[in-house]
Design an enzyme around this catalytic site. Structure first.
Site: not given
Ligand code: PNS
Length: 168
Positions: A51, A100
């Site tokens: 990101k 939200r």
């Molecule tokens: O605040 P965000 O960017 O919406 O959070 C996204 C997050 C960090 C929760 C998600 O990208 C995540 O869980 N990343 C860790 C890697 C992972 O497990 N990916 C598979 C999830 S489907």
């Protein structure tokens, strides 16, 4: 089962994962709500290099720590792994996410179902922030920063100086 193990297994520990780039009043509202429901909340700050976050992960952790200092059952950590693996490490099968608006649903459901497909014990619980925070997002905060837009009403006061100092 050893007493230690028994105690560990009865603690209701929930993980609140996110990029927190930066943590907002909306996040803190969700953390406060979750802290009243569960014994322990682990705020898990994802490195999430994909990101290209504005703030370094170390600074995001510091800001989240400052923002939640007054809530005693909250810990903040960073992680750079799959959430399911983190949940194994932390012995926590509850994932908290904030919802939200309708627009959040598709992404959140996809992520929730994907995580459940990797580990069936994982339960995603969605919490709603207070209406006054429903429009706040980290991306709105980030989009205001280059123009010195007002952010005082969007993020905790105690991290304002960190945000101004570290924005890049
Ligand atoms: O605040 P965000 O960017 O919406 O959070 C996204 C997050 C960090 C929760 C998600 O990208 C995540 O869980 N990343 C860790 C890697 C992972 O497990 N990916 C598979 C999830 S489907």
């Amino acid at each position: 089962m050893e007493l230690r193990e028994k105690i560990k297994s009865t603690i209701k520990r929930a993980i609140y994962p996110g990029t927190f780039d930066p943590v907002t009043n909306g996040h803190v509202d969700i953390i406060q709500r979750a802290s009243e429901i569960f014994d322990e909340i682990v705020v898990a700050v994802a490195e999430n290099q994909a990101k290209k976050p504005m703030f370094e992960v170390e600074n995001r952790v510091i800001m989240a720590e400052k923002a939640t200092r007054s809530i005693s059952n909250v810990k903040v950590i960073s992680f750079n792994s799959l959430l399911v693996n983190l949940s194994d490490e932390l012995d926590a099968n509850i994932i908290i996410r904030g919802i939200r608006a309708v627009s959040d649903f598709e992404y959140e459901f996809q992520m929730g179902y994907a995580n459940a497909s990797l580990k069936k014990e994982l339960e995603t619980i969605f919490l709603m922030p207070s209406l006054e925070y429903a429009f706040i997002s980290s991306s709105i905060v980030r989009s205001l920063l280059p123009f010195d837009g007002k952010i005082e009403h969007l993020v905790p006061h105690c991290i304002l100086s960190d945000i101004i100092k570290d924005k890049s």
